[in-house]
Design a protein around this motif. Structure first.
Motif, PDB file in Angstrom:
ATOM      1  N   MET A   1       6.893   7.043  -0.334  1.00  0.00           N
ATOM      2  CA  MET A   1       7.852   5.966  -0.327  1.00  0.00           C
ATOM      3  C   MET A   1       8.130   5.493  -1.764  1.00  0.00           C
ATOM      4  O   MET A   1       9.282   5.266  -2.120  1.00  0.00           O
ATOM      5  N   PHE A   2       7.084   5.365  -2.585  1.00  0.00           N
ATOM      6  CA  PHE A   2       7.265   4.928  -3.966  1.00  0.00           C
ATOM      7  C   PHE A   2       8.126   5.925  -4.739  1.00  0.00           C
ATOM      8  O   PHE A   2       9.008   5.532  -5.519  1.00  0.00           O
ATOM      9  N   LYS A   3       7.875   7.224  -4.516  1.00  0.00           N
ATOM     10  CA  LYS A   3       8.647   8.269  -5.193  1.00  0.00           C
ATOM     11  C   LYS A   3      10.127   8.154  -4.838  1.00  0.00           C
ATOM     12  O   LYS A   3      10.992   8.252  -5.709  1.00  0.00           O
ATOM     13  N   THR A   4      10.424   7.920  -3.567  1.00  0.00           N
ATOM     14  CA  THR A   4      11.807   7.779  -3.119  1.00  0.00           C
ATOM     15  C   THR A   4      12.470   6.592  -3.805  1.00  0.00           C
ATOM     16  O   THR A   4      13.594   6.705  -4.313  1.00  0.00           O
ATOM     17  N   LEU A   5      11.790   5.455  -3.834  1.00  0.00           N
ATOM     18  CA  LEU A   5      12.358   4.257  -4.464  1.00  0.00           C
ATOM     19  C   LEU A   5      12.557   4.446  -5.966  1.00  0.00           C
ATOM     20  O   LEU A   5      13.585   4.037  -6.521  1.00  0.00           O
ATOM     21  N   LEU A   6      11.590   5.054  -6.626  1.00  0.00           N
ATOM     22  CA  LEU A   6      11.701   5.301  -8.064  1.00  0.00           C
ATOM     23  C   LEU A   6      12.862   6.248  -8.356  1.00  0.00           C
ATOM     24  O   LEU A   6      13.644   6.017  -9.287  1.00  0.00           O
ATOM     25  N   LEU A   7      12.985   7.289  -7.547  1.00  0.00           N
ATOM     26  CA  LEU A   7      14.078   8.240  -7.717  1.00  0.00           C
ATOM     27  C   LEU A   7      15.430   7.561  -7.501  1.00  0.00           C
ATOM     28  O   LEU A   7      16.375   7.767  -8.273  1.00  0.00           O
ATOM     29  N   PHE A   8      15.522   6.729  -6.478  1.00  0.00           N
ATOM     30  CA  PHE A   8      16.754   5.979  -6.238  1.00  0.00           C
ATOM     31  C   PHE A   8      17.068   5.045  -7.412  1.00  0.00           C
ATOM     32  O   PHE A   8      18.219   4.926  -7.836  1.00  0.00           O
ATOM     33  N   ALA A   9      16.066   4.362  -7.939  1.00  0.00           N
ATOM     34  CA  ALA A   9      16.283   3.429  -9.053  1.00  0.00           C
ATOM     35  C   ALA A   9      16.785   4.181 -10.291  1.00  0.00           C
ATOM     36  O   ALA A   9      17.725   3.734 -10.956  1.00  0.00           O
ATOM     37  N   CYS A  10      16.180   5.317 -10.593  1.00  0.00           N
ATOM     38  CA  CYS A  10      16.631   6.125 -11.737  1.00  0.00           C
ATOM     39  C   CYS A  10      18.054   6.626 -11.518  1.00  0.00           C
ATOM     40  O   CYS A  10      18.871   6.639 -12.446  1.00  0.00           O
ATOM     41  N   THR A  11      18.351   7.008 -10.286  1.00  0.00           N
ATOM     42  CA  THR A  11      19.690   7.473  -9.940  1.00  0.00           C
ATOM     43  C   THR A  11      20.709   6.355 -10.158  1.00  0.00           C
ATOM     44  O   THR A  11      21.790   6.577 -10.716  1.00  0.00           O
ATOM     45  N   ALA A  12      20.364   5.156  -9.729  1.00  0.00           N
ATOM     46  CA  ALA A  12      21.270   4.019  -9.884  1.00  0.00           C
ATOM     47  C   ALA A  12      21.513   3.697 -11.354  1.00  0.00           C
ATOM     48  O   ALA A  12      22.653   3.427 -11.757  1.00  0.00           O
ATOM     49  N   VAL A  13      20.469   3.731 -12.158  1.00  0.00           N
ATOM     50  CA  VAL A  13      20.633   3.453 -13.589  1.00  0.00           C
ATOM     51  C   VAL A  13      21.546   4.510 -14.211  1.00  0.00           C
ATOM     52  O   VAL A  13      22.450   4.176 -14.998  1.00  0.00           O
ATOM     53  N   ALA A  14      21.353   5.773 -13.854  1.00  0.00           N
ATOM     54  CA  ALA A  14      22.205   6.840 -14.392  1.00  0.00           C
ATOM     55  C   ALA A  14      23.665   6.612 -14.006  1.00  0.00           C
ATOM     56  O   ALA A  14      24.573   6.786 -14.832  1.00  0.00           O
ATOM     57  N   GLU A  15      23.911   6.211 -12.771  1.00  0.00           N
ATOM     58  CA  GLU A  15      25.285   5.967 -12.343  1.00  0.00           C
ATOM     59  C   GLU A  15      25.883   4.758 -13.057  1.00  0.00           C
ATOM     60  O   GLU A  15      27.037   4.796 -13.520  1.00  0.00           O
ATOM     61  N   ILE A  16      25.122   3.691 -13.152  1.00  0.00           N
ATOM     62  CA  ILE A  16      25.640   2.483 -13.801  1.00  0.00           C
ATOM     63  C   ILE A  16      25.938   2.748 -15.273  1.00  0.00           C
ATOM     64  O   ILE A  16      26.996   2.352 -15.778  1.00  0.00           O
ATOM     65  N   VAL A  17      25.037   3.429 -15.971  1.00  0.00           N
ATOM     66  CA  VAL A  17      25.283   3.757 -17.381  1.00  0.00           C
ATOM     67  C   VAL A  17      26.523   4.642 -17.501  1.00  0.00           C
ATOM     68  O   VAL A  17      27.373   4.424 -18.376  1.00  0.00           O
ATOM     69  N   GLY A  18      26.651   5.627 -16.604  1.00  0.00           N
ATOM     70  CA  GLY A  18      27.796   6.522 -16.635  1.00  0.00           C
ATOM     71  C   GLY A  18      29.117   5.824 -16.393  1.00  0.00           C
ATOM     72  O   GLY A  18      30.173   6.295 -16.819  1.00  0.00           O
ATOM     73  N   CYS A  19      29.089   4.696 -15.725  1.00  0.00           N
ATOM     74  CA  CYS A  19      30.309   3.915 -15.481  1.00  0.00           C
ATOM     75  C   CYS A  19      30.477   2.781 -16.490  1.00  0.00           C
ATOM     76  O   CYS A  19      31.606   2.387 -16.807  1.00  0.00           O
ATOM     77  N   TYR A  20      29.384   2.262 -16.995  1.00  0.00           N
ATOM     78  CA  TYR A  20      29.440   1.141 -17.932  1.00  0.00           C
ATOM     79  C   TYR A  20      29.974   1.572 -19.303  1.00  0.00           C
ATOM     80  O   TYR A  20      30.731   0.836 -19.936  1.00  0.00           O
ATOM     81  N   LEU A  21      29.596   2.759 -19.749  1.00  0.00           N
ATOM     82  CA  LEU A  21      30.045   3.212 -21.066  1.00  0.00           C
ATOM     83  C   LEU A  21      31.566   3.389 -21.133  1.00  0.00           C
ATOM     84  O   LEU A  21      32.191   2.926 -22.102  1.00  0.00           O
ATOM     85  N   PRO A  22      32.214   4.010 -20.136  1.00  0.00           N
ATOM     86  CA  PRO A  22      33.685   4.032 -20.165  1.00  0.00           C
ATOM     87  C   PRO A  22      34.294   2.630 -20.082  1.00  0.00           C
ATOM     88  O   PRO A  22      35.344   2.364 -20.684  1.00  0.00           O
ATOM     89  N   TYR A  23      33.638   1.733 -19.349  1.00  0.00           N
ATOM     90  CA  TYR A  23      34.091   0.345 -19.299  1.00  0.00           C
ATOM     91  C   TYR A  23      34.110  -0.253 -20.706  1.00  0.00           C
ATOM     92  O   TYR A  23      35.069  -0.933 -21.097  1.00  0.00           O
ATOM     93  N   LEU A  24      33.045  -0.005 -21.467  1.00  0.00           N
ATOM     94  CA  LEU A  24      32.992  -0.523 -22.838  1.00  0.00           C
ATOM     95  C   LEU A  24      34.120   0.048 -23.686  1.00  0.00           C
ATOM     96  O   LEU A  24      34.720  -0.660 -24.499  1.00  0.00           O
ATOM     97  N   TRP A  25      34.415   1.320 -23.487  1.00  0.00           N
ATOM     98  CA  TRP A  25      35.497   1.960 -24.231  1.00  0.00           C
ATOM     99  C   TRP A  25      36.853   1.378 -23.833  1.00  0.00           C
ATOM    100  O   TRP A  25      37.658   1.001 -24.681  1.00  0.00           O
ATOM    101  N   LEU A  26      37.093   1.272 -22.523  1.00  0.00           N
ATOM    102  CA  LEU A  26      38.400   0.829 -22.043  1.00  0.00           C
ATOM    103  C   LEU A  26      38.633  -0.679 -22.185  1.00  0.00           C
ATOM    104  O   LEU A  26      39.736  -1.104 -22.511  1.00  0.00           O
ATOM    105  N   ARG A  27      37.627  -1.462 -21.911  1.00  0.00           N
ATOM    106  CA  ARG A  27      37.816  -2.921 -21.860  1.00  0.00           C
ATOM    107  C   ARG A  27      37.358  -3.652 -23.124  1.00  0.00           C
ATOM    108  O   ARG A  27      37.823  -4.738 -23.401  1.00  0.00           O
TER     109      ARG A  27
END
Length: 108
Positions: A1-27
């Protein structure tokens, strides 16, 4: 269960960073070079989703709950906006939904 949650958290950070950086460029008028690490981060996001041990549709549905929770933490730590009680309640409900989807007993 911990592995699943950790993997999900890392996945979420990767997605947010991948979307936040273009936001910084555009906005925010930051460098277009931010698109390079953004693309890498989104590729890492997609790869991390494949590491979950269950069906893709179930993973995507459950991941949404973790994403909500990580986004609220991002709001606080990166954007400097303290989450409201309603934000926290919504994140808790989303995490409950994730737990039901991922950890419910199943027949194989």
């Amino acid at each position: 269960m911990f592995k699943t949650l950790l993997l999900f958290a890392c996945t979420a950070v990767a997605e947010i960073v991948g979307c936040y950086l273009p936001y910084l460029w555009l906005r925010e008028g930051k460098s277009a070079w931010l698109l390079v690490p953004a693309a890498i981060s989104l590729a890492v996001f997609a790869w991390l989703l494949t590491l979950q041990p269950t069906a893709a549709g179930r993973v995507y549905a459950a991941y949404g709950g973790v994403y909500i929770c990580v986004a609220i933490v991002w709001l606080w730590l990166v954007d400097g906006i303290r989450p409201t009680g309603w934000d926290m309640l919504g994140a808790a409900v989303a995490m409950l939904g994730m737990a039901i989807i991922m950890f419910a007993p199943r027949q194989i």
